[in-house]
Design a protein around this motif. Structure first.
Motif, PDB file in Angstrom:
ATOM      1  N   PHE A   1       1.057  -0.985  -0.227  1.00 10.76           N
ATOM      2  CA  PHE A   1       0.231   0.285  -0.049  1.00 10.76           C
ATOM      3  C   PHE A   1       0.584   1.038  -0.038  1.00 10.76           C
ATOM      4  N   PRO A   2       0.348   2.272  -0.525  1.00 12.20           N
ATOM      5  CA  PRO A   2       1.465   3.604  -0.616  1.00 12.20           C
ATOM      6  C   PRO A   2       0.564   4.801   0.652  1.00 12.20           C
ATOM      7  N   ALA A   3       2.164   5.259   0.625  1.00 18.28           N
ATOM      8  CA  ALA A   3       1.420   6.489   1.925  1.00 18.28           C
ATOM      9  C   ALA A   3       2.052   7.557   1.711  1.00 18.28           C
ATOM     10  N   PHE A   4       1.468   8.980   3.135  1.00 19.84           N
ATOM     11  CA  PHE A   4       2.706   9.818   3.080  1.00 19.84           C
ATOM     12  C   PHE A   4       3.299   9.445   4.237  1.00 19.84           C
ATOM     13  N   GLN A   5       4.373   9.849   3.928  1.00 20.92           N
ATOM     14  CA  GLN A   5       5.376   9.452   5.823  1.00 20.92           C
ATOM     15  C   GLN A   5       6.686  10.379   5.652  1.00 20.92           C
ATOM     16  N   ILE A   6       6.491  10.991   7.149  1.00 16.51           N
ATOM     17  CA  ILE A   6       7.430  12.156   6.906  1.00 16.51           C
ATOM     18  C   ILE A   6       8.633  10.738   7.529  1.00 16.51           C
ATOM     19  N   ALA A   7       9.533  10.995   7.664  1.00 17.09           N
ATOM     20  CA  ALA A   7      11.213  10.152   7.728  1.00 17.09           C
ATOM     21  C   ALA A   7      11.447  10.029   8.929  1.00 17.09           C
ATOM     22  N   PRO A   8      11.514   8.859   9.709  1.00 19.45           N
ATOM     23  CA  PRO A   8      11.655   9.407  10.979  1.00 19.45           C
ATOM     24  C   PRO A   8      13.520   8.903  10.666  1.00 19.45           C
ATOM     25  N   PRO A   9      13.871   8.775  12.303  1.00 17.72           N
ATOM     26  CA  PRO A   9      15.524   8.842  12.254  1.00 17.72           C
ATOM     27  C   PRO A   9      15.907   7.338  12.018  1.00 17.72           C
ATOM     28  N   LEU A  10      16.146   5.962  11.189  1.00 17.15           N
ATOM     29  CA  LEU A  10      15.883   5.282  11.424  1.00 17.15           C
ATOM     30  C   LEU A  10      17.079   4.832  10.239  1.00 17.15           C
TER      31      LEU A  10
END
Ligand SMILES: Cc1cc2nc3c(=O)[nH]c(=O)nc-3n(C[C@H](O)[C@H](O)[C@H](O)COP(=O)(O)OP(=O)(O)OC[C@H]3O[C@@H](n4cnc5c(N)ncnc54)[C@H](O)[C@@H]3O)c2cc1C
Length: 461
Positions: free
Chosen positions: A245-254
């Motif tokens: 599935f698609p998403a909008f996402q702020i990149a976490p510190p991983l």
């Protein structure tokens, strides 16, 4: 009103062998809390049920005294229906045992188990069934609404794998519900939510799913329209081993995110391949071809690892607000609105997901269960979760604006499990053509509407 008279409490404690927690008791604050920190309800009593007899006694007590009744499984329900101001809460979270029958290919699970409990037990046998995206979510609430998850395209919705349920109804009886026993009740439980009773156990069919190939791809926002168009074209007829599935996402510190891109907003594909592991890398190719990948973390992993990958983003007590809709066709006009509003996603723990409702979900006839949107292609959810009460209004506004902008391109109804406490007016649209039949079954099993803290179907229309 969170206090009931002492004689009434004593009466409840006499009738229920399980721990009864009331205001002033140690543990009251923990016992009354639900997952969504927006709700701070103060029930008169919380019964921490351990066995079916506790549930029967608590149901009888609430009915006879007129106390409002809340039934809590995993406590994840966005509208906070797992608690009640001044009412009686049946907390099923101690009823979480999972018995796996590997020969029969089934598992029986307590009504208060989480998907983490379930996966832990079934993975030991190399088996799984469709649960949610987050492992702390309850099997109870998720299943009764339908049950959308990574495995839905290959295994169907959670309800498509439900073989039977044991239910305590409003009159205090314990009923078995299956295709053979109380078939009307069984039909209604599969999509009709918590309207029909307290489910003390669920029996599911299991599938041979152990290790899968899965992960996440991040792309620049400028490719969001391409990504969404790709999903619209690819996923409805893709091999059922895909659960993407698609998403909008702020990149976490991983670790897999370049340090200088942490905190940037991306569009993303969350991908599962449950086919042969050796084909996993090749199966990812369409997601590498759709647009240049900025960061990715994909590989072979145990299914429970994927099912718990997002847990840390949604700790208990986080504030949240949701809006959901079904989508039959993801049009260019809808994609335009997604690109506009998705780009403004305000938190790492805020997102928009478009879960595929196709593959195996479409192989079940529309009238076989109460789930009313078999014909849909996607279930859309816009969710914000945050910690600071000072931003409540902004977060709710982002979700509502996004929802309103996409609503003209969605079905009138949404998935009952993605409704919030201000969605009461959508109930008939959510149950769609099944609403009248559900109301008839409600009149049979709960004519007094004891079980009304849910996406409620009143017995008297
Ligand atoms: C972080 C997060 C991720 C999610 N991801 C998904 C997902 O991937 N797929 C998906 O389909 N949904 C998902 N959901 C939505 C989820 O399905 C609903 O919130 C669901 O209601 C949660 O069930 P619960 O038992 O945890 O919640 P609860 O708040 O305990 O229950 C919600 C309602 O369900 C009923 N209920 C629960 N258990 C029982 C029972 N044993 N007997 C009778 N009634 C019961 C009650 O009416 C109760 O008010 C997610 C929710 C959250 C918060």
């Amino acid at each position: 009103m969170s206090v009931i008279s002492r004689p009434l409490v004593e009466q409840l404690r006499e009738q229920v062998r399980a721990l009864v927690i009331t205001a002033g008791d140690p543990g009251y604050d923990a016992a009354r809390a639900v997952h969504n920190g927006m709700f701070d309800k103060r029930p008169a009593a919380v019964v921490r049920a351990e066995q079916v007899a506790d549930v029967i006694a608590a149901v009888n007590f609430a009915r006879d005294t007129g106390l409002e009744l809340a039934v809590r499984g995993g406590g994840h329900g966005a509208p906070g229906f797992g608690s009640s101001d001044g009412g009686l809460v049946i907390d099923l979270s101690l009823m979480r045992t999972v018995h796996v029958d590997p020969k029969g290919g089934t598992a029986r699970v307590g009504g208060g188990a989480t998907w983490g409990d379930f996966n832990y037990a079934t993975h030991a046998y190399g088996l799984a069934t469709t649960g949610g995206i987050v492992s702390t979510t309850g099997v109870g609430g998720l299943t009764l609404g339908g049950g959308i998850g990574y495995l839905a395209r290959s295994c169907g919705l959670s309800i498509d794998n439900l073989r039977s349920a044991e239910v305590v109804t409003a009159d205090g009886r314990v009923l078995q519900a299956s295709e053979q026993d109380n078939a009307d009740l069984f039909w209604a439980l599969r999509g009709g939510g918590g309207n029909f009773g307290a489910v003390t156990s669920f029996e599911f069919a299991l599938h041979p799913v152990a290790d899968i190939y899965a992960g996440i791809f991040f792309y620049e926002l400028e490719h969001a329209a391409d990504l969404l168009r790709f999903f619209a074209d690819f996923i409805p007829s893709a091999p059922e081993a895909y659960g993407a599935f698609p998403a909008f996402q702020i990149a976490p510190p991983l670790p897999f995110v370049p340090a200088e891109r942490v905190g940037d907003t991306f569009c993303a594909a969350i991908v599962l391949w449950s086919g042969p592991l050796g084909e996993g890398d090749e199966a990812m190719q369409p997601f590498r071809d759709v647009a240049p990948v900025v960061a990715e973390m994909v590989g072979a992993m145990p299914y429970p690892a994927l099912n718990s990958a997002f847990d840390a983003m949604f700790p208990k007590g986080i504030r949240s607000y949701w809006k959901g809709s079904f989508v039959t066709e993801l049009t260019g006009a809808a994609i335009e609105q997604h690109v506009r509003h998705g780009a403004q996603v305000p938190e790492v723990s805020a997102t928009m997901h478009l879960y595929p409702i196709n593959g195996a979900c479409h192989r079940v006839a529309a009238d076989q269960t109460a789930f009313a949107y078999r014909h849909a292609t996607f279930a859309q959810v816009i969710v914000a979760a945050w910690h600071d009460p000072a931003v409540d209004e902004q977060r709710v506004r982002w979700v509502r604006d996004y929802y309103e902008a996409t609503a003209p391109y969605c079905e009138p109804g949404g998935y009952v499990n993605f409704m919030d406490d201000d969605d009461g007016s959508r109930v008939q649209d959510n149950y769609r053509g099944h609403y009248q039949q559900l109301a008839e079954i409600k009149r049979v099993y709960d004519p007094g509407n004891l079980f009304h803290l849910n996406q409620n179907i009143p017995p008297d229309p």
